[in-house]
Design an enzyme around this catalytic site. Structure first.
Site, mmCIF file in Angstrom:
data_model
loop_
_atom_site.group_PDB
_atom_site.id
_atom_site.type_symbol
_atom_site.label_atom_id
_atom_site.label_comp_id
_atom_site.label_asym_id
_atom_site.label_seq_id
_atom_site.Cartn_x
_atom_site.Cartn_y
_atom_site.Cartn_z
ATOM 1 C CG ASP A 9 4.302 12.138 25.853
ATOM 2 O OD1 ASP A 9 5.050 12.143 26.853
ATOM 3 O OD2 ASP A 9 3.351 12.923 25.715
ATOM 4 C CE LYS A 184 9.317 12.190 26.581
ATOM 5 N NZ LYS A 184 7.898 12.248 26.144
ATOM 6 C CG ASN A 210 8.845 16.103 27.247
ATOM 7 O OD1 ASN A 210 7.840 16.314 26.573
ATOM 8 N ND2 ASN A 210 8.864 15.247 28.252
#
Length: 258
Positions: A9, A184, A210
């Site tokens: 990320d 994702k 997320n």
């Protein structure tokens, strides 16, 4: 387990609070790359929001827009745009409540409100350029994600209104809008299939809401020490803070670094 691919990320994972990449993170990723481990960015950001970050880390592959647009070595391998009927429904519903939207394509993004303070504040927090103004952009291009600008007390106005969409807050004024099955994890699964790798051969680092599905999907899900508390139950391991060698310590736990 010998991991062959690592997903990272960006905000709060690769970048610290000042939106800088700690030098130790740069060094640690270079070290696994030299060992032949594939390093991939996995982010809610659009590609034009992290070009400089990818260049600094010598990363050419990414899962972007919360899994909706995936590129491997510069070549698109998967895309999952929001159905235009759902975009239209959101435009109409948000309009009833005077909530502004930012439409994200894979190569450009535009707002349906000109010089809106909430748009300015949220986008500025990413340290990127402001969107252009084009209320009809969604009618001309595939839209992979939308920023919906509303405060937390107004989230209930969108719950279950458009079944095909889900919402993830990332800023006091903004939420990501993506397809109901989007995450994702979906983009990662597509890339792993493209490469002929299994989920067990992958690890991932994240810190935000997320990242839940991503950490659950891979063989080793690592949460940063600065993660949102609600992410921690989804992680296999919690490393240190992004500014306290978090990436290096996580890669050590994975057995990729000494």
């Amino acid at each position: 387990m010998s991991y062959k691919i690592a997903f990272f990320d960006i905000d709060g994972t690769l970048l610290d609070e000042e939106k800088q990449i700690p030098q130790d993170t740069i060094d640690a990723i270079r070290e696994i790359q030299e060992q032949g481990v594939e390093a991939v960015i996995a982010t809610g950001r659009a590609p034009y929001f992290f070009k400089d970050i990818a260049e600094k880390l010598a990363i050419n592959s990414f899962v972007s827009l919360n899994g909706a647009y995936v590129v491997y070595n510069g070549v698109p391998v998967y895309h999952n745009p929001i159905p235009r009927t759902d975009v239209k429904a959101l435009v109409e519903h948000a309009g009833l409540h005077n909530h502004s939207l930012v439409f994200e394509g894979h190569d450009a993004f535009f707002s349906n409100a000109e010089a809106h303070p909430q748009v300015f504040d949220s986008v500025t927090s990413l340290r990127v350029a402001q969107p252009g103004f084009d209320p009809g952009y969604w009618e001309k291009a595939d839209i992979y994600q939308i920023f919906l600008h509303c405060e937390p007390q107004d989230e209930h106005l969108y719950t279950d209104v458009i079944p095909g969409l889900r919402y993830i807050r990332w800023h006091p004024f903004a939420m990501d809008v993506l397809t109901n099955d989007g995450s994702k994890a979906l983009g990662i699964a597509a890339l792993l299939k493209h490469l002929g790798l299994t989920a067990e051969e992958a690890l991932a680092f994240g810190d935000g809401l997320n990242d839940k599905e991503m950490l659950e999907t891979v063989g080793l899900g690592i949460a940063m020490g600065n993660s949102h508390p609600e992410l921690l139950p989804f992680a296999d391991y919690v490393t240190t803070h992004v500014s306290e060698n978090g990436i290096r310590n996580g890669l050590r736990h994975a057995g990729l670094l000494k």
